[in-house]
Scaffold this active site. Sequence first.
Site, PDB file in Angstrom:
ATOM      1  N   GLY A 157       0.863  -1.052   0.191  1.00  0.00           N
ATOM      2  CA  GLY A 157       0.023   0.163  -0.199  1.00  0.00           C
ATOM      3  C   GLY A 157       0.787   1.242  -0.104  1.00  0.00           C
ATOM      4  CB  CYS A 158      -0.070   4.621   0.856  1.00  0.00           C
ATOM      5  SG  CYS A 158       0.688   6.276   1.115  1.00  0.00           S
ATOM      6  CG  PHE A 159       5.815   4.881  -0.861  1.00  0.00           C
ATOM      7  CD1 PHE A 159       5.296   6.155  -0.442  1.00  0.00           C
ATOM      8  CD2 PHE A 159       6.456   4.979  -1.837  1.00  0.00           C
ATOM      9  CE1 PHE A 159       5.399   7.260  -1.460  1.00  0.00           C
ATOM     10  CE2 PHE A 159       6.502   5.794  -3.008  1.00  0.00           C
ATOM     11  CZ  PHE A 159       5.903   7.068  -2.725  1.00  0.00           C
ATOM     12  CG  HIS A 180       0.241   0.820   6.306  1.00  0.00           C
ATOM     13  ND1 HIS A 180       0.381   1.952   5.370  1.00  0.00           N
ATOM     14  CD2 HIS A 180       0.591  -0.160   5.381  1.00  0.00           C
ATOM     15  CE1 HIS A 180       0.388   1.457   4.171  1.00  0.00           C
ATOM     16  NE2 HIS A 180       0.214   0.147   4.138  1.00  0.00           N
TER      17      HIS A 180
END
Length: 194
Positions: free
Chosen positions: A21-23, A164
Amino acid sequence: MSQSPTGNRAAATERAILAGGCFWGMEDLLRRARGVISTRVGYTGGEMPDPTYARHYGHAEAVEVTFDPSVLAYRSLLELFFQIHDPTTYEQQGSDVGPSYRSAIFYTTEVQKEVALTTIAEIEASGSWPGPVVSEINPEEPFWEAEPEHQEYLVRYPGGYSCHFVRPTWRLDRSDERPAVSLTKRVDDDRNRD
């Protein structure tokens, strides 16, 4: 291992490349694991040359983690990886949808590949995750470092976007009942930067 000028053996390091997902959020949690030396975010797993944040379709947003395997085993790093993102959703994390947000492990050695496959088999057998793992297992591909403003993004913007988080029930049984990885607040990294 190499010798330092003082005669001490320099610690060996290992690299892992993980996409989930989004880093921004992935990097923020991975960098906090005891034994992680450095992280950098970027793009990998696509065909577009020289991708950028505005133009990286087909590439996964990924985190390259350099770590000390004498402190943090690759297996433990993977257990954390599978706890902080949902590896059971195809090309999606939270509200982020598309191939950029897929779950993938880009192994740098055959040993990493085998550890990843074994870990996934154990996760699926555990019944602790909400479904089968759909994470890709691929050999390392070119890693294009993201622009400077994306590196350690949540250090600079602590309230910034992230999907996250650690899911306490998504863990493999351990005889000692301790988590595989302990997260620490890195005071040296979290101070304000001008």
